[in-house]
Design a protein around this motif. Structure first.
Motif, mmCIF file in Angstrom:
data_model
loop_
_atom_site.group_PDB
_atom_site.id
_atom_site.type_symbol
_atom_site.label_atom_id
_atom_site.label_comp_id
_atom_site.label_asym_id
_atom_site.label_seq_id
_atom_site.Cartn_x
_atom_site.Cartn_y
_atom_site.Cartn_z
ATOM 1 N N PHE A 138 0.120 -6.827 -1.243
ATOM 2 C CA PHE A 138 -0.633 -5.575 -1.201
ATOM 3 C C PHE A 138 -1.114 -5.187 -2.593
ATOM 4 O O PHE A 138 -2.282 -4.797 -2.783
ATOM 5 N N LYS A 192 -7.904 3.864 2.603
ATOM 6 C CA LYS A 192 -7.178 2.856 3.380
ATOM 7 C C LYS A 192 -5.910 2.412 2.654
ATOM 8 O O LYS A 192 -4.848 2.260 3.263
ATOM 9 N N GLU A 245 -1.993 2.764 3.902
ATOM 10 C CA GLU A 245 -1.115 1.593 3.946
ATOM 11 C C GLU A 245 0.126 1.794 3.074
ATOM 12 O O GLU A 245 1.242 1.417 3.459
ATOM 13 N N LYS A 255 2.555 4.029 4.845
ATOM 14 C CA LYS A 255 3.287 3.303 5.885
ATOM 15 C C LYS A 255 4.373 2.421 5.261
ATOM 16 O O LYS A 255 5.493 2.341 5.788
ATOM 17 N N CYS A 256 4.047 1.778 4.158
ATOM 18 C CA CYS A 256 5.041 0.968 3.449
ATOM 19 C C CYS A 256 6.208 1.828 2.964
ATOM 20 O O CYS A 256 7.361 1.400 3.002
#
Length: 209
Positions: free
Chosen positions: A26, A49, A53, A56-57
């Motif tokens: 990532f 975006k 992400e 969420k991580c």
């Protein structure tokens, strides 16, 4: 019970390793996007975006941390009992083999082999825990604050929250505050065993006079 501890820490090690590999990929994608020439609108879309992400991580990392802590709190006494039992077993077998050798000048190979196997358990158990801790620090070692700094407020907020979370959710496992589960535990147990063996052998020699 030792197998349960091994299985639990190996599972957490796998979780943290997969998480660390994903976070490295990532971060690499973010660095590649940072090198590209994009319009301001496109840059905001990309960062939006990336922020989603990263959030969420952050949630997944927090869940792994909570699972690991709950498992360890549940089996903390078992870890303490197992370490004490293995230490006493190691001392007893080595002491028995040494006393037998001093009296009869013969080596009890079964006791020595069992002692070596016990000591291997001491090496493997803290090693697994130490590897798990190292893998949990992989996301923290990535330079998140150097990626798109000051470009988007939402991205900066996500990065700051994630870095703060990593500091507060750093894995440090100790046994009732007595000692930490890491590679230094092997040296601690070895020094303790040598000290007690020295005392026991001296007492045995005094008693035989």
């Amino acid at each position: 019970m030792v197998n349960v501890l091994y299985l639990g820490f190996l599972t957490s090690l796998g979780f943290y390793r997969n998480m660390g590999n994903y976070m490295e990929l990532f971060a690499k994608n973010i660095s590649e996007a940072e090198e590209q020439k994009m319009s301001k609108h496109r840059c905001m879309e990309v960062l939006c975006k990336f922020s989603d992400e990263l959030d969420k991580c952050s949630e997944i990392y927090s869940e792994i941390y909570k699972i690991t802590r709950r498992f360890y709190k549940l089996f903390q006494f078992c870890a303490f009992f197992t370490i004490c039992l293995m230490t006493m077993s190691l001392i007893r077998n080595v002491h028995h083999a040494l006393i037998y050798y001093l009296k009869y000048e013969q080596i009890i190979w079964s006791s020595l082999i069992f002692s070596v196997l016990r000591f291997l358990d001491f090496i493997i158990f803290p090693l697994v825990v130490d590897l798990m801790v190292e893998e949990s620090r992989v996301p923290q070692n990535l330079q998140w604050d150097c990626m798109f700094p000051g470009v988007d407020k939402r991205w900066d907020k996500s990065v700051n929250q994630f870095l703060t979370q990593l500091r507060f959710e750093e894995i440090k496992l100790n046994v009732y505050g007595l000692f930490e589960l890491n590679n230094n535990l092997c040296l601690l147990i070895l020094s303790t065993a040598i000290t007690y063996l020295t005392v026991l052998i001296q007492l045995s020699m005094i008693g035989s006079i």
